[in-house]
Design an enzyme around this catalytic site. Structure first.
Site, PDB file in Angstrom:
ATOM      1  N   HIS A  82      -3.184  -0.864  -3.365  1.00  0.00           N
ATOM      2  CA  HIS A  82      -4.343  -0.003  -3.179  1.00  0.00           C
ATOM      3  C   HIS A  82      -4.273   1.086  -4.250  1.00  0.00           C
ATOM      4  O   HIS A  82      -3.333   1.884  -4.262  1.00  0.00           O
ATOM      5  CB  HIS A  82      -4.338   0.624  -1.787  1.00  0.00           C
ATOM      6  CG  HIS A  82      -4.599  -0.360  -0.689  1.00  0.00           C
ATOM      7  ND1 HIS A  82      -4.569  -0.027   0.638  1.00  0.00           N
ATOM      8  CD2 HIS A  82      -4.913  -1.675  -0.731  1.00  0.00           C
ATOM      9  CE1 HIS A  82      -4.852  -1.087   1.369  1.00  0.00           C
ATOM     10  NE2 HIS A  82      -5.051  -2.104   0.553  1.00  0.00           N
TER      11      HIS A  82
ATOM     12  N   ASP B  69      -4.509  -4.427   5.832  1.00  0.00           N
ATOM     13  CA  ASP B  69      -4.917  -5.256   4.700  1.00  0.00           C
ATOM     14  C   ASP B  69      -3.875  -6.356   4.474  1.00  0.00           C
ATOM     15  O   ASP B  69      -2.678  -6.096   4.438  1.00  0.00           O
ATOM     16  CB  ASP B  69      -5.064  -4.398   3.441  1.00  0.00           C
ATOM     17  CG  ASP B  69      -5.820  -5.120   2.325  1.00  0.00           C
ATOM     18  OD1 ASP B  69      -6.336  -6.221   2.571  1.00  0.00           O
ATOM     19  OD2 ASP B  69      -5.882  -4.562   1.215  1.00  0.00           O
TER      20      ASP B  69
ATOM     21  N   SER C 124       0.856  -1.185   0.000  1.00  0.00           N
ATOM     22  CA  SER C 124       0.000   0.000   0.000  1.00  0.00           C
ATOM     23  C   SER C 124       0.892   1.236   0.000  1.00  0.00           C
ATOM     24  O   SER C 124       1.764   1.364  -0.862  1.00  0.00           O
ATOM     25  CB  SER C 124      -0.935  -0.035   1.214  1.00  0.00           C
ATOM     26  OG  SER C 124      -1.763   1.108   1.255  1.00  0.00           O
TER      27      SER C 124
END
Length: 259
Positions: free
Chosen positions: A56, A148, A29
């Site tokens: 992301h 995540d 990310s």
């Protein structure tokens, strides 16, 4: 290396490809792009391993990941398409506005709905990867904020695969690596430079290659296995007497592969 590489033939949907010994899902990310680029620079282009990069991304903007990552490796780097079989020595990136999964080694894409704007694409892919590839599944958690990947990596571990996290102190954002490590399911915490060799060693181990002769040879010495089980019972208090021998052997082989 990439500048001198011959342009790759574009893979079409449904086209049959050689099977990769392992499929690696790379989750990143914030600050993750540089970490991915460093990993690809260190990774040999002929390992036979396949890589699916999940980041992301802003669904409203075109991703430049393919162009940026292609400069770091001689492996073909393409944006994932629905129905494409994952091929060895290839890198696939997730398109913006889509969630990526995998079934029988084939990538599956679905559009992200507006009401699911806060979806967790890394968790989603890891969950599918573990269920699909079992011991041939590998998860790598790189720089990123949030958690995540920490839920999805459970599927990798529970199905016998390998999980690697970037050393948090080396990550630009350490939230994702730390969240993964806190699950207790991470197989190795490594600097990026050490990850390629760990992947290659694991992919070549008989456990991952499903070498039947390795299992058969290990199963011949029932007395030795019995002595190991007795040691575990008397010294550690763990009784594996109720487990079937093939399961015990697979667990032992997995630990050998991870080590």
């Amino acid at each position: 290396r990439a500048a001198s590489a011959r342009p790759a033939k574009k893979q079409t949907r449904g086209e049959r490809q050689p099977v990769a010994p392992c499929i690696v899902g790379i989750g990143a990310s914030a600050g993750g792009l540089e970490a991915i680029r460093a990993f690809l620079r260190a990774m040999p282009a002929d390992s036979g391993i396949a890589f699916v990069v999940i980041q992301h991304l802003d669904p409203k903007h075109k991703s430049l990941a393919c162009e940026l990552l292609a400069k770091c490796t001689a492996m073909p780097v393409t944006e994932a398409e629905d129905g494409v079989q994952v091929a060895p020595n290839h890198v696939y990136t997730n398109p913006p506005g889509c969630i990526v999964s995998i079934s029988r080694g084939v990538l599956r894409l679905a559009q992200t709905e507006a009401r699911h704007e806060r979806h967790l694409p890394i968790d989603h892919f890891f969950n599918a990867l573990g269920a699909d590839q079992h011991e041939r599944a590998i998860a790598i958690i790189l720089s990123g904020s949030g958690a995540d990947g920490a839920f999805g990596l459970r599927s990798i571990a529970e199905n016998g695969g390998m999980v690697i996290a970037q050393v948090p102190e080396s990550a630009q954002f350490d939230g994702m690596p730390r969240s993964a490590i806190q699950t207790g399911l991470v197989s190795a915490v490594l600097p990026i430079a050490n990850m390629p060799q760990a992947l290659i060693d694991y992919a070549r181990h008989p456990y991952t290659a499903n070498d039947a002769s390795f299992t058969a040879t290990a199963g011949d010495d029932a007395a030795a296995l019995g002595r190991i089980m007795e040691l575990l019972r008397t010294r550690c208090g763990f009784d594996f007497g109720g487990y079937k021998r093939p399961m015990l052997l697979r667990r032992i082989q997995r630990r050998m592969g991870l080590r």
